[in-house]
Write a protein that holds these residues in place. Structure first.
Motif: not given
Lengths: 342, 245
Positions: B56, B196-197, B200, B226, B234, B236, B240-243, B245
């Motif tokens: 993981k 983002t691309r 991902n 933010r 605070l 990360p 939020k577009c980061s996958t 997590t």
């Protein structure tokens, strides 16, 4: 395997006129037509035949006869509404998700023959809900489930936990686990490959170890497509469309319920949330459910989520329910009627 | 052509089969027999469910100076703990983008770990403990941490894409640490959709590595503020577009 599926599903526009396609269509005719810019079936059928007869110096009657045959060969047969309804009633099943409030949102459950989408930000509970659905279908309905995992988020121990909460009988738990088949697909070509394999298996009606398959879960579709979209590569959109066609035809032809998960994005840092993958993808699922955690709750670590209906062919959008993704138990269904919607 | 090569590599990697297909029951058995990489902090191990999970991706985020790189260095040592002491006896790959890897500190950590294991061995007096301790020395630990330094995002992406080949030659690697996934992507990046691309794509590549080579992947992330309507929080970095997590 990917090439095979492309060939068999060529749209009609691409069918080129050739000799022997139908009686009366000779090689000379084809050459004359081609010289005048008529290459495919659609070109032929949509052109003015008198005009064509004059330009190509062919007989008008012969052209009309060929057109009649081509139309009969390539057009879809109309069916009347009543027959369609009867067919739908006998082939569609509604699969309960195991969560009464989610079922309420989806108009009693997941419909076979349709693609349903769960969308949400990371950590909003999409994979958990998918695990819950897989557990419920496998344990409660004793149907086989295919889980396509593209994020590595599938945790068998969590699935086992959910099953343990639903039944005490160990044998039933193990049987339910065996009915769920997991395929790890981390690339778009692997997804297409897995779907092609599924199609082969189902069309040969090999019931052996797989049993009656009723549900396909793809978690998540955006993980494999996102890296391909945008930029100078143009194949991303084409692959996404091919995937959507595969999913929809699988759902329709074999009466499967297909569930996909998707991410959400924002236009700007303060804009509203919208589903990822853009407008082209938004036509694919017939039902869309948005999962959200409460404001700032990622710090507090609750298992409560809010699910709202963003798109549905049967229910008014904007309905919201509370979900508890903790142990598959759910809170009292509290139907919050729409005032704000999405 | 690149796709085909990748497919072949997956086939020859063996273990999980060509299309990585199995039932949930098989996966459950696999998961239950898998070890964890312990962190030597029982509270942390508890919330992680036993330690850092193999196969993981785990993300560690925090403000500067809170100890992310320290934790990564600790884990690079802990992954090498022999099985008889509860470890996974693996090797580690450390990809550094910020230049914060301090070898002297790793020497301290490794020495402490070896001493800890000696104490356990003395207290329990079992045979295999003694044998394992012969190979678990400071020099061995340091030689089994493979260190890569990447200065910008191109180098990082290239390194991650070349990693499967490296891992098939060094099959004992059980941990891949990328210290500072946000750093090369945060500044000087004009095209946000490209970012983002790339992220991902990177995430997918990492999950393939984690899965095929049965390793844990650890990423450290920075924090950003933010600014909301009433307050600022605070969160990360990389959005939020980061996958990841």
């Amino acid at each position: 395997m990917v090439w095979r599926s492309v060939l068999f599903s060529l749209p009609v526009e691409m069918v080129v006129l050739r000799a022997g396609l139908c009686p009366g269509l000779t090689e000379d005719m084809i050459q004359l037509l081609r010289a005048n810019g008529i290459r495919t079936v659609v070109d032929f059928v949509s052109s003015d035949l008198e005009d064509v007869a004059q330009k190509c110096s062919l007989s008008y009657k012969a052209l009309v006869a060929v057109r009649r045959v081509l139309l009969a060969q390539f057009s879809a047969f109309p069916a009347n509404g009543a027959d369609l309804y009867e067919e739908l009633k006998s082939s569609t099943a509604i699969l309960p998700t195991g969560s009464p409030s989610l079922d309420q949102l989806l108009d009693s459950g997941l419909y076979t023959g349709e693609v349903t989408e769960l969308m949400g930000a990371p950590g909003s509970g999409k994979t958990q809900v998918c695990l819950g659905i897989a557990a419920s279908v496998s344990l409660g309905l004793k149907q086989h489930v295919l889980f396509l995992d593209s994020t590595g988020g599938f945790t068998a121990s969590r699935l086992y936990q959910i099953l343990q909460a639903q039944t005490e009988d160990e044998e039933e738990q193990l049987e339910a686990l065996q009915r769920i088949q997991v395929v790890r697909v981390f690339h778009i070509y692997e997804v297409l490959s897995a779907l092609q394999e599924l199609r082969d298996r189902l069309s040969q009606q090999v019931l052996s170890s797989t049993g009656p398959l009723k549900m396909v879960l793809l978690d998540s579709v955006s993980a494999v497509i996102y890296p391909l979209l945008g930029g100078r590569q143009s194949e991303g959109l084409a692959l996404m469309m091919q995937l959507s066609r595969e999913l929809k035809t699988l759902a329709r032809e074999f009466s499967l319920a297909v569930v996909v998960t998707n991410q959400v994005t924002r236009d700007s840092s303060t804009g509203p949330l919208k589903p990822a993958l853009g407008r082209s993808w938004s036509f694919v699922p017939s039902t869309r459910v948005l999962l959200e955690s409460k404001e700032g709750s990622w710090e507090k670590g609750t298992s409560h989520r809010a699910a709202s209906l963003a798109k549905s062919p049967r229910q008014p959008t904007g309905i919201q329910v509370q979900l508890d993704i903790g142990n598959g138990d759910v809170l009292e269904p509290s139907l919050v009627t729409p005032t704000q919607g999405l | 052509v690149r796709q085909e090569c990748h497919g072949d590599a997956a086939r020859t990697a063996g273990g999980s089969g060509v299309t990585r297909k199995c039932t949930a029951l098989d996966l459950l058995e696999e998961e239950q027999s898998q070890g964890f990489i312990i962190t030597f902090c029982s509270a942390l191990d508890n919330i992680l469910g036993g330690g850092v999970q193999l196969t993981k991706i785990t993300e560690i985020c925090g403000a500067p100076g809170v100890g992310k790189t320290q934790l990564c260095m600790q884990l690079a040592v802990d992954v090498q703990i022999p099985e008889c002491f509860g470890g996974v006896a693996g090797e580690a790959v450390f990809i550094d983008t910020e230049g914060s890897f301090m070898v002297d500190r790793v020497v301290d950590i490794a020495a402490a770990c070896v001493q800890h294991c000696h104490l356990i061995a003395e207290a329990q007096q079992e045979e295999d403990h003694g044998k394992a301790l012969e190979t678990f020395s400071l020099e061995n630990i340091l030689s089994h941490i493979y260190y890569f330094r990447c200065r910008d995002y191109t180098e990082l992406l290239a390194q991650v894409y070349l990693l499967p080949e490296f891992l098939s030659e060094h099959s004992k690697v059980r941990l891949v640490v990328i210290d500072g996934i946000a750093f090369p992507f945060r500044h000087d990046f004009e095209d946000l959709s490209l970012r983002t691309r790339l992220l991902n794509g990177l995430a997918q590549q990492l999950i393939i590595i984690a899965n095929d080579h049965k390793s844990a992947v650890i990423l450290t992330n920075q924090m950003t503020t933010r600014i909301g309507q009433n307050q600022s929080t605070l969160v990360p970095a990389l959005g939020k577009c980061s996958t990841l997590t």
